[in-house]
Write a protein that holds these residues in place. Structure first.
Motif, PDB file in Angstrom:
ATOM      1  N   PRO A   8     -14.153   3.445   0.792  1.00  0.00           N
ATOM      2  CA  PRO A   8     -13.286   3.321  -0.378  1.00  0.00           C
ATOM      3  C   PRO A   8     -12.453   4.589  -0.595  1.00  0.00           C
ATOM      4  O   PRO A   8     -12.873   5.694  -0.254  1.00  0.00           O
ATOM      5  N   ALA A   9     -11.271   4.408  -1.153  1.00  0.00           N
ATOM      6  CA  ALA A   9     -10.364   5.529  -1.394  1.00  0.00           C
ATOM      7  C   ALA A   9     -10.995   6.529  -2.361  1.00  0.00           C
ATOM      8  O   ALA A   9     -11.620   6.147  -3.337  1.00  0.00           O
ATOM      9  N   THR A  10     -10.815   7.800  -2.069  1.00  0.00           N
ATOM     10  CA  THR A  10     -11.313   8.852  -2.953  1.00  0.00           C
ATOM     11  C   THR A  10     -10.164   9.604  -3.604  1.00  0.00           C
ATOM     12  O   THR A  10     -10.387  10.586  -4.279  1.00  0.00           O
ATOM     13  N   TRP A  11      -8.948   9.127  -3.371  1.00  0.00           N
ATOM     14  CA  TRP A  11      -7.781   9.759  -3.976  1.00  0.00           C
ATOM     15  C   TRP A  11      -6.820   8.665  -4.396  1.00  0.00           C
ATOM     16  O   TRP A  11      -6.991   7.505  -4.056  1.00  0.00           O
ATOM     17  N   THR A  12      -5.797   9.065  -5.146  1.00  0.00           N
ATOM     18  CA  THR A  12      -4.826   8.106  -5.660  1.00  0.00           C
ATOM     19  C   THR A  12      -3.448   8.744  -5.685  1.00  0.00           C
ATOM     20  O   THR A  12      -3.324   9.968  -5.696  1.00  0.00           O
ATOM     21  N   PHE A  13      -2.422   7.930  -5.670  1.00  0.00           N
ATOM     22  CA  PHE A  13      -1.058   8.458  -5.703  1.00  0.00           C
ATOM     23  C   PHE A  13      -0.658   8.924  -7.095  1.00  0.00           C
ATOM     24  O   PHE A  13       0.171   9.807  -7.237  1.00  0.00           O
ATOM     25  N   LEU A  14      -1.196   8.313  -8.127  1.00  0.00           N
ATOM     26  CA  LEU A  14      -0.818   8.654  -9.496  1.00  0.00           C
ATOM     27  C   LEU A  14      -1.889   9.506 -10.164  1.00  0.00           C
ATOM     28  O   LEU A  14      -3.079   9.235 -10.028  1.00  0.00           O
ATOM     29  N   THR A  15      -1.452  10.482 -10.928  1.00  0.00           N
ATOM     30  CA  THR A  15      -2.381  11.300 -11.704  1.00  0.00           C
ATOM     31  C   THR A  15      -2.858  10.505 -12.915  1.00  0.00           C
ATOM     32  O   THR A  15      -2.271   9.482 -13.287  1.00  0.00           O
ATOM     33  N   HIS A  16      -3.883  11.007 -13.546  1.00  0.00           N
ATOM     34  CA  HIS A  16      -4.350  10.373 -14.785  1.00  0.00           C
ATOM     35  C   HIS A  16      -3.274  10.453 -15.869  1.00  0.00           C
ATOM     36  O   HIS A  16      -3.131   9.528 -16.677  1.00  0.00           O
ATOM     37  N   ARG A  19      -0.954   7.608 -15.270  1.00  0.00           N
ATOM     38  CA  ARG A  19      -1.598   6.341 -15.613  1.00  0.00           C
ATOM     39  C   ARG A  19      -1.661   6.136 -17.125  1.00  0.00           C
ATOM     40  O   ARG A  19      -1.467   5.021 -17.608  1.00  0.00           O
ATOM     41  N   ILE A  39      -8.346   2.842 -16.809  1.00  0.00           N
ATOM     42  CA  ILE A  39      -8.061   3.774 -15.711  1.00  0.00           C
ATOM     43  C   ILE A  39      -9.312   4.463 -15.170  1.00  0.00           C
ATOM     44  O   ILE A  39      -9.232   5.237 -14.226  1.00  0.00           O
TER      45      ILE A  39
END
Length: 105
Positions: A8-16, A19, A39
């Motif tokens: 599973p992904a441990t990072w994301t393109f958008l910051t909190h 979001r 979120i």
């Protein structure tokens, strides 16, 4: 080649912060606890992010009874130098357009 579904992904393109902005754009009357649930962060984290965004001028709050209503300044520009000069409206429009019903065309 490894299957991405196995890890599973441990990072994301958008910051909190991004979001939270998107969630407020979707529903200006949203409760902070609902944002936190959507979120995947704590309500305290959302409170801190809303405070950051308020202090930086990205949003305003209006008290209506026991609730807050938020307004975004969509013409406010991104802070990071590589995006400076671009309004946050670009980000918000991209993600809130995802919520619109499909148009037959």
């Amino acid at each position: 080649m490894p299957d991405p579904e196995d890890h599973p992904a441990t990072w994301t393109f958008l910051t909190h912060h991004a979001r939270v902005l998107v969630e407020i754009a979707r529903d200006p009357d949203v409760r902070l606890r609902d944002i936190a649930t959507r979120i995947g962060v704590t309500e305290r984290t959302v409170q801190n992010i809303v405070s950051d965004l308020y202090q930086a001028g990205y949003l305003t709050r209006e008290r209506i009874g026991r609730r807050n209503r938020y307004s975004l300044d969509l013409d406010r520009q991104f802070r990071y130098p590589t995006e400076a000069g671009l309004p946050v409206r670009l980000l918000i429009d991209m993600f809130t357009a995802h919520d619109l019903p499909a148009q037959d065309g």
